[in-house]
Design an enzyme around this catalytic site. Structure first.
Site, PDB file in Angstrom:
ATOM      1  N   GLY A  33       0.836  -1.194   0.000  1.00 17.96           N
ATOM      2  CA  GLY A  33       0.000   0.000   0.000  1.00 17.96           C
ATOM      3  C   GLY A  33       0.871   1.243   0.000  1.00 17.96           C
ATOM      4  O   GLY A  33       2.104   1.172   0.113  1.00 17.96           O
ATOM      5  N   SER A  35       2.709   4.786   1.049  1.00 17.67           N
ATOM      6  CA  SER A  35       3.365   5.292   2.249  1.00 17.67           C
ATOM      7  C   SER A  35       2.327   6.023   3.093  1.00 17.67           C
ATOM      8  O   SER A  35       1.538   6.817   2.575  1.00 17.67           O
ATOM      9  CB  SER A  35       4.492   6.257   1.859  1.00 17.67           C
ATOM     10  OG  SER A  35       5.106   6.796   3.010  1.00 17.67           O
ATOM     11  N   GLY A  38      -0.500   2.789   6.675  1.00 16.79           N
ATOM     12  CA  GLY A  38      -0.589   2.110   7.967  1.00 16.79           C
ATOM     13  C   GLY A  38      -0.033   0.705   7.980  1.00 16.79           C
ATOM     14  O   GLY A  38      -0.329  -0.082   8.891  1.00 16.79           O
ATOM     15  N   SER A 107       5.919  -1.888  -2.274  1.00 16.39           N
ATOM     16  CA  SER A 107       5.890  -2.798  -3.436  1.00 16.39           C
ATOM     17  C   SER A 107       4.818  -2.374  -4.443  1.00 16.39           C
ATOM     18  O   SER A 107       3.784  -3.040  -4.580  1.00 16.39           O
ATOM     19  CB  SER A 107       5.684  -4.257  -2.990  1.00 16.39           C
ATOM     20  OG  SER A 107       4.725  -4.383  -1.975  1.00 16.39           O
TER      21      SER A 107
END
Length: 199
Positions: A33, A35, A38, A107
């Site tokens: 996800g 930056s 969470g 990623s």
């Protein structure tokens, strides 16, 4: 020395032996996800749940691995792919050692996540999409990186001037802009427990 001259040695104690000793199977929960979505917070929260349940595990966090395992890599596309490859290889080794592994890593590309899945193995890989609106990530900005990216101090920053490719068929989606940490980590813990089942 050429790789052709290497011999992979088979050892007596196997992955099955180690999982039996630990009392549970293994899996890699790959949290992807933006930056600020969470991922690290969730990894830490589910780690506490796993510890309390007696599940042997380890967290591989993106920032932490870049201080050692991947310290010599930058943020070009090639370096990001190599970063993911190294983390995936390390995850596979830890999984073989009998640990549940929680990976917290942006990623951003589908291709790189598929590479990680191929390295780790389809049966051992859980893709967890930590979904959060970009506007919320920018507002949180826990590391001050969005501010730098928006002013041009940082370039090739995912979500600003570098794309993030949303997972097409993740094993779990956690909406951290609308769910509490307790709720999200609880969903992830339940999924991991279902997959590893005590042996």
């Amino acid at each position: 020395m050429s790789a052709n001259n290497l011999t992979v040695h088979s050892f007596h104690i196997t992955h099955a032996d180690r999982t039996t000793q630990n009392g549970h199977n293994t899996v890699v929960a790959w949290l992807t996800g933006l930056s600020g979505a969470g991922k690290s917070t969730l990894a830490d929260a589910v780690s506490r749940h796993l510890y309390a349940a007696g599940v042997r595990h380890y967290i591989l966090d993106g920032d932490n691995t870049r201080t050692g395992l991947c310290a010599n890599l930058g943020f070009s596309a090639a370096d990001r792919t190599e970063n993911i490859r190294r983390v995936a290889q390390t995850s596979q080794l830890m999984c073989d050692a009998g640990l549940v592994v929680i990976v917290s890593l942006i990623s951003p590309t589908i291709a790189d996540r598929n590479m990680a899945k191929e390295i780790i193995g389809d049966d051992s890989f859980l893709e967890i999409f930590v979904s959060c609106q970009l506007s919320e990530c920018i507002q949180r900005d826990p590391k001050g990186l969005y501010k730098k990216a928006l002013t041009g101090e940082i370039t090739h920053f995912t979500g600003i001037d570098s794309p993030y490719e949303v997972p097409q068929n993740p094993d779990l989606i956690l909406h951290t802009d609308t769910q509490t940490v307790d709720a999200s980590s609880g969903h992830l813990f339940d999924l991991i427990i279902r997959r590893i089942q005590k042996v």
